[in-house]
Design a protein around this motif. Structure first.
Motif: not given
Length: 176
Positions: A105-112, A117-119
């Motif tokens: 399972t893979l959880s990806i979290t992206c935030e500004s 810009g983002y991470a």
């Protein structure tokens, strides 16, 4: 434990004083000279281990059909419970552990990060290692230095728009 299958105690069978061992797995049995109903006895060795391990492999493959033979073996060895036995392989098969470990399972979290810009960070569980190539898909660009880092990436995105980044693995992919 192995090599003693012929001495396993009989359960519900006609009495036989030579069959006394209580090691191994209880299995159905029809004594050689008996034609009547089945009884049970203790068995050990590869003839009992093989169907149990095969069943666990079936459960693993039901949960993750993409498993390779090498991955199956690796998981079985890694999750086996050690037992005090010489020449008994990795130990006793751990069905629960092997089935749990066969899932990825893979959880990806992206935030500004502000200012366009983002991470993104990934949190994989189960089969590893997780490798990835990150790509900007929609209104986003990946920092080239972070394009092959499976744990995290960052880059730029168009302000006030929906942005999409994709992490692609040789066998797995996830988009956010």
């Amino acid at each position: 434990m192995n090599g003693q299958a012929g001495n396993g105690a009989l359960i519900g069978c006609p009495t036989d004083p030579t069959q006394t061992g209580t090691h191994g797995v209880v299995s159905t049995w029809i004594p050689y000279e008996q034609t009547g109903p089945q009884c049970h006895r203790h068995w050990a060795g590869t003839s009992m281990a093989a169907p149990h391990v095969s069943g666990v492999v079936g459960l693993m493959r039901a949960r993750n059909p993409a498993l390779t033979a090498s991955q199956v073996k690796q998981i079985l060895v890694k999750t086996a419970k050690p037992i005090p036995c010489t020449n008994c392989g990795a130990g006793m098969v751990n069905a629960f552990g092997a089935v749990q470990a066969s899932t990825f399972t893979l959880s990806i979290t992206c935030e500004s990060t502000g200012g366009g810009g983002y991470a993104c960070t990934s949190s994989p569980t189960g089969l590893g290692p997780w490798t990835a190539t990150w790509q900007g898909v929609l209104n986003a660009a990946v920092n080239p230095a972070q394009a092959n880092n499976p744990a995290t990436t960052h880059g730029t995105c168009t302000v006030n728009t929906q942005a999409r980044v994709r992490a692609t693995s040789p066998t797995r992919s996830a988009a956010r």
